[in-house]
Design a protein around this motif. Sequence first.
Motif, PDB file in Angstrom:
ATOM      1  N   ASN A  31      85.665  40.119  29.364  1.00 52.30           N
ATOM      2  CA  ASN A  31      84.645  40.782  28.550  1.00 52.30           C
ATOM      3  C   ASN A  31      84.250  42.130  29.131  1.00 52.30           C
ATOM      4  O   ASN A  31      84.053  43.102  28.388  1.00 52.30           O
ATOM      5  CB  ASN A  31      83.424  39.868  28.411  1.00 52.30           C
ATOM      6  N   GLN A  32      84.154  42.226  30.447  1.00 49.01           N
ATOM      7  CA  GLN A  32      83.835  43.512  31.070  1.00 49.01           C
ATOM      8  C   GLN A  32      84.953  44.521  30.842  1.00 49.01           C
ATOM      9  O   GLN A  32      84.688  45.714  30.628  1.00 49.01           O
ATOM     10  CB  GLN A  32      83.594  43.321  32.567  1.00 49.01           C
ATOM     11  N   ALA A  33      86.182  44.052  30.875  1.00 48.79           N
ATOM     12  CA  ALA A  33      87.315  44.957  30.652  1.00 48.79           C
ATOM     13  C   ALA A  33      87.236  45.586  29.268  1.00 48.79           C
ATOM     14  O   ALA A  33      87.425  46.802  29.106  1.00 48.79           O
ATOM     15  CB  ALA A  33      88.632  44.199  30.819  1.00 48.79           C
ATOM     16  N   ARG A  34      86.939  44.775  28.274  1.00 50.45           N
ATOM     17  CA  ARG A  34      86.837  45.323  26.921  1.00 50.45           C
ATOM     18  C   ARG A  34      85.698  46.326  26.811  1.00 50.45           C
ATOM     19  O   ARG A  34      85.808  47.352  26.117  1.00 50.45           O
ATOM     20  CB  ARG A  34      86.633  44.181  25.906  1.00 50.45           C
ATOM     21  N   SER A  35      84.605  46.075  27.527  1.00 51.45           N
ATOM     22  CA  SER A  35      83.436  46.948  27.430  1.00 51.45           C
ATOM     23  C   SER A  35      83.666  48.318  28.051  1.00 51.45           C
ATOM     24  O   SER A  35      82.954  49.273  27.734  1.00 51.45           O
ATOM     25  CB  SER A  35      82.216  46.282  28.090  1.00 51.45           C
ATOM     26  N   ILE A  36      84.662  48.435  28.939  1.00 48.00           N
ATOM     27  CA  ILE A  36      84.934  49.745  29.553  1.00 48.00           C
ATOM     28  C   ILE A  36      86.156  50.421  28.935  1.00 48.00           C
ATOM     29  O   ILE A  36      86.649  51.418  29.455  1.00 48.00           O
ATOM     30  CB  ILE A  36      85.094  49.645  31.089  1.00 48.00           C
ATOM     31  N   GLY A  37      86.642  49.887  27.830  1.00 46.08           N
ATOM     32  CA  GLY A  37      87.686  50.578  27.084  1.00 46.08           C
ATOM     33  C   GLY A  37      89.069  49.993  27.168  1.00 46.08           C
ATOM     34  O   GLY A  37      89.998  50.501  26.525  1.00 46.08           O
ATOM     35  N   VAL A  38      89.270  48.927  27.956  1.00 45.36           N
ATOM     36  CA  VAL A  38      90.589  48.289  28.030  1.00 45.36           C
ATOM     37  C   VAL A  38      90.930  47.695  26.663  1.00 45.36           C
ATOM     38  O   VAL A  38      90.082  47.080  26.013  1.00 45.36           O
ATOM     39  CB  VAL A  38      90.597  47.186  29.114  1.00 45.36           C
ATOM     40  N   TRP A  39      92.169  47.906  26.232  1.00 39.62           N
ATOM     41  CA  TRP A  39      92.607  47.304  24.967  1.00 39.62           C
ATOM     42  C   TRP A  39      93.866  46.465  25.121  1.00 39.62           C
ATOM     43  O   TRP A  39      94.242  45.714  24.223  1.00 39.62           O
ATOM     44  CB  TRP A  39      92.838  48.376  23.901  1.00 39.62           C
ATOM     45  N   GLN A  40      94.506  46.545  26.293  1.00 40.29           N
ATOM     46  CA  GLN A  40      95.752  45.811  26.526  1.00 40.29           C
ATOM     47  C   GLN A  40      95.588  44.939  27.760  1.00 40.29           C
ATOM     48  O   GLN A  40      95.228  45.434  28.837  1.00 40.29           O
ATOM     49  CB  GLN A  40      96.891  46.810  26.732  1.00 40.29           C
ATOM     50  N   LEU A  41      95.848  43.656  27.631  1.00 36.27           N
ATOM     51  CA  LEU A  41      95.640  42.698  28.721  1.00 36.27           C
ATOM     52  C   LEU A  41      96.925  41.922  28.961  1.00 36.27           C
ATOM     53  O   LEU A  41      97.452  41.259  28.053  1.00 36.27           O
ATOM     54  CB  LEU A  41      94.499  41.738  28.362  1.00 36.27           C
ATOM     55  N   GLY A  42      97.444  42.013  30.186  1.00 37.86           N
ATOM     56  CA  GLY A  42      98.631  41.264  30.565  1.00 37.86           C
ATOM     57  C   GLY A  42      98.269  40.109  31.471  1.00 37.86           C
ATOM     58  O   GLY A  42      97.678  40.317  32.530  1.00 37.86           O
ATOM     59  N   PHE A  43      98.603  38.894  31.063  1.00 39.70           N
ATOM     60  CA  PHE A  43      98.406  37.715  31.907  1.00 39.70           C
ATOM     61  C   PHE A  43      99.668  37.531  32.739  1.00 39.70           C
ATOM     62  O   PHE A  43     100.744  37.266  32.216  1.00 39.70           O
ATOM     63  CB  PHE A  43      98.144  36.474  31.051  1.00 39.70           C
ATOM     64  N   SER A  44      99.522  37.687  34.051  1.00 37.30           N
ATOM     65  CA  SER A  44     100.679  37.721  34.929  1.00 37.30           C
ATOM     66  C   SER A  44     100.430  36.837  36.137  1.00 37.30           C
ATOM     67  O   SER A  44      99.482  36.064  36.200  1.00 37.30           O
ATOM     68  CB  SER A  44     100.956  39.185  35.330  1.00 37.30           C
ATOM     69  N   GLY A  45     101.288  36.967  37.146  1.00 36.75           N
ATOM     70  CA  GLY A  45     101.160  36.159  38.348  1.00 36.75           C
ATOM     71  C   GLY A  45     102.148  36.635  39.401  1.00 36.75           C
ATOM     72  O   GLY A  45     102.429  37.834  39.469  1.00 36.75           O
ATOM     73  N   GLY A  46     102.804  35.692  40.099  1.00 37.43           N
ATOM     74  CA  GLY A  46     102.992  34.281  39.877  1.00 37.43           C
ATOM     75  C   GLY A  46     103.288  33.890  38.439  1.00 37.43           C
ATOM     76  O   GLY A  46     103.761  34.667  37.640  1.00 37.43           O
ATOM     77  N   GLU A  47     103.045  32.634  38.198  1.00 40.81           N
ATOM     78  CA  GLU A  47     103.294  32.060  36.880  1.00 40.81           C
ATOM     79  C   GLU A  47     101.962  31.706  36.215  1.00 40.81           C
ATOM     80  O   GLU A  47     101.335  30.701  36.578  1.00 40.81           O
ATOM     81  CB  GLU A  47     104.180  30.812  36.990  1.00 40.81           C
ATOM     82  N   PRO A  48     101.506  32.504  35.250  1.00 42.57           N
ATOM     83  CA  PRO A  48     100.203  32.257  34.629  1.00 42.57           C
ATOM     84  C   PRO A  48     100.107  30.924  33.898  1.00 42.57           C
ATOM     85  O   PRO A  48      99.008  30.386  33.721  1.00 42.57           O
ATOM     86  CB  PRO A  48     100.034  33.434  33.663  1.00 42.57           C
ATOM     87  N   LEU A  49     101.248  30.351  33.475  1.00 39.62           N
ATOM     88  CA  LEU A  49     101.202  29.064  32.781  1.00 39.62           C
ATOM     89  C   LEU A  49     100.811  27.911  33.704  1.00 39.62           C
ATOM     90  O   LEU A  49     100.534  26.800  33.235  1.00 39.62           O
ATOM     91  CB  LEU A  49     102.557  28.765  32.134  1.00 39.62           C
ATOM     92  N   LEU A  50     100.751  28.149  35.016  1.00 38.22           N
ATOM     93  CA  LEU A  50     100.235  27.136  35.935  1.00 38.22           C
ATOM     94  C   LEU A  50      98.713  27.004  35.845  1.00 38.22           C
ATOM     95  O   LEU A  50      98.150  26.024  36.334  1.00 38.22           O
ATOM     96  CB  LEU A  50     100.652  27.460  37.376  1.00 38.22           C
ATOM     97  N   ARG A  51      98.079  27.977  35.211  1.00 42.07           N
ATOM     98  CA  ARG A  51      96.631  27.880  34.984  1.00 42.07           C
ATOM     99  C   ARG A  51      96.387  27.082  33.702  1.00 42.07           C
ATOM    100  O   ARG A  51      96.813  27.471  32.626  1.00 42.07           O
ATOM    101  CB  ARG A  51      96.023  29.275  34.850  1.00 42.07           C
ATOM    102  N   GLN A  52      95.662  25.978  33.833  1.00 42.72           N
ATOM    103  CA  GLN A  52      95.407  25.125  32.681  1.00 42.72           C
ATOM    104  C   GLN A  52      94.347  25.696  31.746  1.00 42.72           C
ATOM    105  O   GLN A  52      94.133  25.171  30.649  1.00 42.72           O
ATOM    106  CB  GLN A  52      94.998  23.724  33.153  1.00 42.72           C
TER     107      GLN A  52
END
Length: 355
Positions: free
Chosen positions: A42-63
């Motif tokens: 939410n903070q990222a969107r409030s400062i103008g971010v429009w593109q978000l990459g979920f990365s890692g490691g392997e992000p699918l390990l996060r439930q």
Amino acid sequence: MPFTLIAELTYRCPLRCPYCSNPVNYNNTQELPTEDWLRVINQARSIGVWQLGFSGGEPLLRQDLEVLVATAADIGLYTTLVTAGTLFTPKRATILRDAGLDHVQISIQDSNATQSDYIAGTRSFAKKLDAARLVKDLGLPLTLNFVLHRQNIDRIEEMLELCQNLQADRVELANTQYYGWAYQNRAALLPTQQQLERAAPIVKAAQERRICPMGILYVIPDYYEDYPKACMGGWGRRALVVAPNGDVLPCQAASSIAGMEFDNVCDRSLSEIWLESPAFNRFRGTDWMSEPCRSCDRRELDFGGCRCQALALTNNAAAGDPVCHLSPHHHLVVAAREQISEQPLIYRSMQMQTD
């Protein structure tokens, strides 16, 4: 203000790639809980971010990945899942699609199972192909990412054929960047000039045939360039990275710079960190530069190149990137090109844990 946030949700991964960009010296890094990641998004969107990459490691390990994707989608962020693909099951893939996931990028280590599994350090090729087909079946855009190096670049034509067969919308053929685990394996991974000369026309022909509707990105190794690239578009200019423990970095490898302290999202807001953090301001702009960078006409094109690469090669993060042929340290890059060997690979080591 930034327009891209790279959320490194975890450094855990089922693969052991010897070119991994994750830090070499971590060990079971503490991970942010769900509520902290939701606040970061939410903070990222409030400062103008429009593109978000979920990365890692392997992000699918996060439930909690589905919850994070849904939150990002609800506030208008374009979301990309950067995954090895081995955990991208039909059930989770469908839930993520329905939660608002916009795009999937899958890494494949080579054009055939034997070589891909060898580089990945585990049997994974078949699962990656299944994941790529699943992405297409769900109607999501598919990017395939091949990290190139001396041990696979001679099969670049076969990689492109595989991309056609899998109906990839976009392809990244990105030569290895030599920091982290890749730096330890540089002598075994750095391609030769002859290999690059053979690969270039193959890629150009595929680009001209437009085998992928969104294009083919081809990046040659920095070590064979005359000028450095602007790392992340310039330090602290376009993107920020949040590490699994909440540290906010200008790039994925910045934690390798000894003596530099990074603010954490548990202590300060993203806005404060972006604007006021000593780490983000240390190499932002051009005032920090020494010669020959300070008076170079390209100083606002490449912004001195990569700080982590400068550190790795010269032991000084404030030095001009030695990739530049004008650098007094360029001989170090030339020497690296002459130190190619057949040494055994050092695989990424960290015991994979699941939630």
